[in-house]
Write a protein that holds these residues in place. Structure first.
Motif, short mmCIF file in Angstrom:
data_model
loop_
_atom_site.label_atom_id
_atom_site.label_comp_id
_atom_site.label_asym_id
_atom_site.label_seq_id
_atom_site.Cartn_x
_atom_site.Cartn_y
_atom_site.Cartn_z
N ILE A 289 -2.57 -11.07 19.31
CA ILE A 289 -2.37 -9.81 20.03
C ILE A 289 -0.89 -9.61 20.36
O ILE A 289 -0.32 -8.53 20.13
N LYS A 290 -0.24 -10.64 20.84
CA LYS A 290 1.18 -10.55 21.21
C LYS A 290 2.05 -10.37 19.96
O LYS A 290 3.02 -9.60 19.98
N ILE A 291 1.70 -11.07 18.89
CA ILE A 291 2.45 -10.93 17.64
C ILE A 291 2.31 -9.51 17.11
O ILE A 291 3.29 -8.88 16.70
N ARG A 292 1.08 -8.98 17.11
CA ARG A 292 0.84 -7.61 16.64
C ARG A 292 1.68 -6.61 17.45
O ARG A 292 2.34 -5.74 16.89
N TYR A 293 1.66 -6.76 18.74
CA TYR A 293 2.41 -5.84 19.61
C TYR A 293 3.91 -5.92 19.32
O TYR A 293 4.58 -4.89 19.22
N LYS B 20 8.69 -3.24 16.54
CA LYS B 20 9.74 -3.21 15.51
C LYS B 20 9.41 -2.21 14.40
O LYS B 20 10.06 -2.20 13.37
N ARG B 21 8.37 -1.41 14.61
CA ARG B 21 7.96 -0.34 13.69
C ARG B 21 7.57 -0.86 12.30
O ARG B 21 7.85 -0.22 11.29
N ILE B 22 6.92 -2.01 12.28
CA ILE B 22 6.40 -2.56 11.03
C ILE B 22 5.07 -1.86 10.73
O ILE B 22 4.28 -1.62 11.64
N GLY B 23 4.80 -1.56 9.47
CA GLY B 23 3.58 -0.88 9.08
C GLY B 23 2.32 -1.70 9.36
O GLY B 23 2.34 -2.93 9.30
N ASN B 24 1.24 -1.01 9.66
CA ASN B 24 0.00 -1.68 10.04
C ASN B 24 -0.52 -2.59 8.93
O ASN B 24 -1.03 -3.68 9.21
N SER B 25 -0.42 -2.18 7.67
CA SER B 25 -0.92 -3.03 6.58
C SER B 25 -0.12 -4.33 6.50
O SER B 25 -0.69 -5.40 6.24
N ASP B 26 1.19 -4.29 6.75
CA ASP B 26 2.00 -5.50 6.75
C ASP B 26 1.63 -6.41 7.92
O ASP B 26 1.60 -7.63 7.79
N ASP C 134 12.60 -6.62 3.30
CA ASP C 134 11.21 -6.44 2.88
C ASP C 134 10.36 -6.59 4.14
O ASP C 134 10.25 -7.69 4.68
N GLU C 135 9.80 -5.50 4.61
CA GLU C 135 9.08 -5.53 5.88
C GLU C 135 7.84 -6.42 5.83
O GLU C 135 7.50 -7.06 6.82
N GLY C 136 7.17 -6.49 4.69
CA GLY C 136 6.02 -7.39 4.55
C GLY C 136 6.43 -8.84 4.67
O GLY C 136 5.78 -9.63 5.37
N ARG C 137 7.51 -9.18 4.00
CA ARG C 137 8.04 -10.54 4.06
C ARG C 137 8.50 -10.88 5.47
O ARG C 137 8.27 -11.97 5.99
N TYR C 138 9.14 -9.90 6.13
CA TYR C 138 9.59 -10.08 7.51
C TYR C 138 8.40 -10.33 8.44
O TYR C 138 8.44 -11.22 9.28
N ALA C 139 7.35 -9.53 8.29
CA ALA C 139 6.17 -9.65 9.17
C ALA C 139 5.54 -11.03 9.03
O ALA C 139 5.14 -11.64 10.02
N ILE C 140 5.45 -11.54 7.80
CA ILE C 140 4.87 -12.86 7.58
C ILE C 140 5.71 -13.94 8.25
O ILE C 140 5.19 -14.81 8.96
N ALA C 141 7.02 -13.88 8.05
CA ALA C 141 7.91 -14.88 8.64
C ALA C 141 7.87 -14.81 10.17
O ALA C 141 7.81 -15.84 10.86
N PHE C 142 7.87 -13.59 10.71
CA PHE C 142 7.84 -13.39 12.16
C PHE C 142 6.55 -13.96 12.75
O PHE C 142 6.58 -14.70 13.74
N ALA C 143 5.42 -13.63 12.13
CA ALA C 143 4.12 -14.09 12.65
C ALA C 143 4.04 -15.62 12.60
O ALA C 143 3.59 -16.25 13.58
N LYS C 144 4.44 -16.21 11.50
CA LYS C 144 4.38 -17.68 11.39
C LYS C 144 5.28 -18.34 12.42
O LYS C 144 4.89 -19.32 13.06
N CYS D 270 14.16 -6.86 9.83
CA CYS D 270 13.41 -5.64 9.55
C CYS D 270 14.36 -4.45 9.61
O CYS D 270 15.51 -4.57 10.06
N ILE D 271 13.88 -3.31 9.19
CA ILE D 271 14.69 -2.10 9.17
C ILE D 271 15.18 -1.74 10.57
O ILE D 271 16.35 -1.38 10.75
N ALA D 272 14.32 -1.88 11.57
CA ALA D 272 14.71 -1.54 12.94
C ALA D 272 15.87 -2.41 13.42
O ALA D 272 16.79 -1.91 14.08
#
Length: 155
Positions: A77-81, A86-92, A56-66, A24-26
């Motif tokens: 909850i822990k994944i969201r936090y 990492k300052r990922i956007g809420n929609s991602d 790509d922050e959306g792509r990063y968020a998906i990979a991180f969550a999985k 991610c960008i951070a």
């Protein structure tokens, strides 16, 4: 201290880093800072990496969550936090969390609770339940889901 890189070297190194795994960008900004890259150059490098789709922050968020769900057994909850840190956007974040399979999610929680239940030696039902609830909460699972699964396990 690490060797200071020039901006073109830092761009090349960060592009290679992003092509080997999702970042991610951070994360990239932190690396650029450690490499001795100033803020204006870091901003330019990050913009170029985003423009060329290395980041790509959306792509990063998906990979991180999985990955965190599958390999670490984290709840939503822990994944969201962690993604917010990492300052990922809420929609991602919302999109990434929605891609976690609900059946796999509840099955994973049930398996974790059953395994943890076997390791608890306390016979008192309330103490046992509170220990399991704290365990599931520390893993980031939703309280109402934990209560529902605990009822299923106890019956």
């Amino acid at each position: 201290m690490a060797k200071t890189l020039t901006p073109p070297e830092a761009l090349h190194r960060s592009a290679a880093l992003c092509s080997s795994s999702e970042h991610c960008i951070a994360d990239i900004r932190e690396k650029l800072s450690r490499w001795g890259i100033g803020e204006p150059d870091a901003r330019t490098i990050v913009e170029r990496l985003v423009q060329e789709r290395f980041i790509d922050e959306g792509r990063y968020a998906i990979a991180f969550a999985k990955d965190k769900f599958r390999f670490s057994g984290w709840g939503r909850i822990k994944i969201r936090y962690a993604l917010q840190q990492k300052r990922i956007g809420n929609s991602d974040i919302v999109n990434a969390l929605s891609l976690i399979d609900e059946e796999a999610y509840t099955t994973r929680l049930a398996d974790l609770l059953e395994k943890k239940s076997r390791s608890i030696n306390d016979e008192d039902v309330e103490v046992r339940r509170s220990k399991l609830l704290r365990f599931a909460a520390s893993r980031g699972f939703e309280t109402e889901l934990v209560f529902r699964i605990l009822k299923e396990i106890e019956s």
